[in-house]
Scaffold this motif. Structure first.
Motif, PDB file in Angstrom:
ATOM      1  N   ASP A 227       0.808  -1.225   0.000  1.00 21.42           N
ATOM      2  CA  ASP A 227       0.000   0.000   0.000  1.00 21.42           C
ATOM      3  C   ASP A 227       0.837   1.268   0.000  1.00 21.42           C
ATOM      4  O   ASP A 227       0.297   2.372  -0.113  1.00 21.42           O
ATOM      5  N   GLN A 228       2.144   1.119   0.116  1.00 22.35           N
ATOM      6  CA  GLN A 228       3.083   2.247   0.036  1.00 22.35           C
ATOM      7  C   GLN A 228       4.256   1.837  -0.847  1.00 22.35           C
ATOM      8  O   GLN A 228       5.401   2.147  -0.553  1.00 22.35           O
TER       9      GLN A 228
ATOM     10  N   THR B 109      -3.277   5.583  -2.784  1.00 19.17           N
ATOM     11  CA  THR B 109      -3.797   5.026  -1.534  1.00 19.17           C
ATOM     12  C   THR B 109      -3.868   6.023  -0.382  1.00 19.17           C
ATOM     13  O   THR B 109      -4.751   5.915   0.470  1.00 19.17           O
ATOM     14  N   SER B 110      -2.946   6.994  -0.331  1.00 15.34           N
ATOM     15  CA  SER B 110      -2.894   7.899   0.827  1.00 15.34           C
ATOM     16  C   SER B 110      -1.821   8.945   0.617  1.00 15.34           C
ATOM     17  O   SER B 110      -1.046   8.883  -0.339  1.00 15.34           O
TER      18      SER B 110
ATOM     19  N   TYR C  50       1.212   8.163  -1.829  1.00 16.29           N
ATOM     20  CA  TYR C  50       1.625   6.771  -1.874  1.00 16.29           C
ATOM     21  C   TYR C  50       0.731   6.034  -2.859  1.00 16.29           C
ATOM     22  O   TYR C  50      -0.470   6.335  -2.987  1.00 16.29           O
TER      23      TYR C  50
ATOM     24  N   HIS D 144      -5.735   3.411   1.955  1.00 15.90           N
ATOM     25  CA  HIS D 144      -4.722   2.697   2.750  1.00 15.90           C
ATOM     26  C   HIS D 144      -5.378   2.136   4.009  1.00 15.90           C
ATOM     27  O   HIS D 144      -6.190   2.811   4.649  1.00 15.90           O
TER      28      HIS D 144
ATOM     29  N   ARG E 276      -0.113   1.990  -4.734  1.00 13.16           N
ATOM     30  CA  ARG E 276       0.081   0.542  -4.845  1.00 13.16           C
ATOM     31  C   ARG E 276       0.212   0.168  -6.322  1.00 13.16           C
ATOM     32  O   ARG E 276      -0.250   0.897  -7.208  1.00 13.16           O
TER      33      ARG E 276
END
Length: 222
Positions: A65-66, A123-124, A154, A206, A156
């Motif tokens: 996810d990062q 994601t974030s 970030y 995320h 994925r």
């Protein structure tokens, strides 16, 4: 919209990290050639999604996810004017330095095709830490970065692929909700009353801010 540089870091010892071995890979430099990007595995196991890039503290960084961190060149230019110093591509520890793309204004779940193969999903936003502050060498950097509210994104890996500087970046999917990276960042840093709004992004968000939003709603309502 295009990719200005693909930036990779190697582990080096520094006095400003909480890593048990005192090392960090935040000092990233533009790569000369193509770089392969794949999903690295879950946090705590996987590190960076970019081949040749180092993530030292997998407790808080890296993982699916990062897997990739992107920053707009336009935001680096803004900070250059504020700080009165040059900030080369990779200065914020970002893997991708872009131009023509509103990275912090991207919606959670937005998908980008970078080059001919790679597809990434937002994601974030990036939460600043002590290592980031030490790397920049600016006083009260965490506070200043948070106040600006342009954290970069970030992402994925949805479809793996090779990328290189100069590759086009195309938005191939934009969700119908209004949850941007900037909104998500505000909700988890300075405006926790915004957390319920993050739920509109669903599972694309995320897992950590998603859990925080669900917990807030359970306690306070939506």
């Amino acid at each position: 919209m295009k990719l200005l540089s693909v930036n990779l870091g190697r582990a080096r010892a520094v006095p400003y990290t909480d890593h048990p071995e005192g090392v960090t890979g935040i000092d990233k430099q533009p790569a000369d050639g193509p770089v392969r990007v794949t999903a690295p595995g879950p946090m705590g196991v996987g590190a960076s999604g970019l081949a040749g890039d180092t993530v030292c503290d997998t407790r808080h960084h890296g993982g699916d996810d990062q897997a990739v961190y992107a920053v707009a060149r336009e935001d680096l230019d803004d900070w250059e004017r504020v700080l009165g110093r040059p900030l080369p591509n990779g200065s914020f520890g970002e893997n991708l330095t872009t131009t023509g793309l509103d990275v912090s204004g991207a919606r959670i779940g937005e998908r980008w095709r970078v080059g001919p193969e790679l597809v990434l999903e937002v994601t974030s936003g990036r939460i600043p830490c002590r290592t980031f502050q030490g790397h920049l060498g600016e006083k009260q950097w965490v506070r200043r970065f948070t106040e600006k509210g342009a954290p970069g994104a970030y992402l994925r890996v949805v479809e793996p692929g090779g990328i290189r500087a100069g590759d086009p970046v195309r938005i191939v999917h934009r969700p119908g909700h209004e949850v941007t990276v900037a909104l998500q960042f505000r909700a988890v840093t300075t405006r926790r009353d915004l957390l319920p709004r993050l739920l509109a992004a669903g599972e694309a968000l995320h897992p950590e801010p998603l859990a925080a939003a669900r917990k807030y709603v359970a306690r306070h309502g939506g």
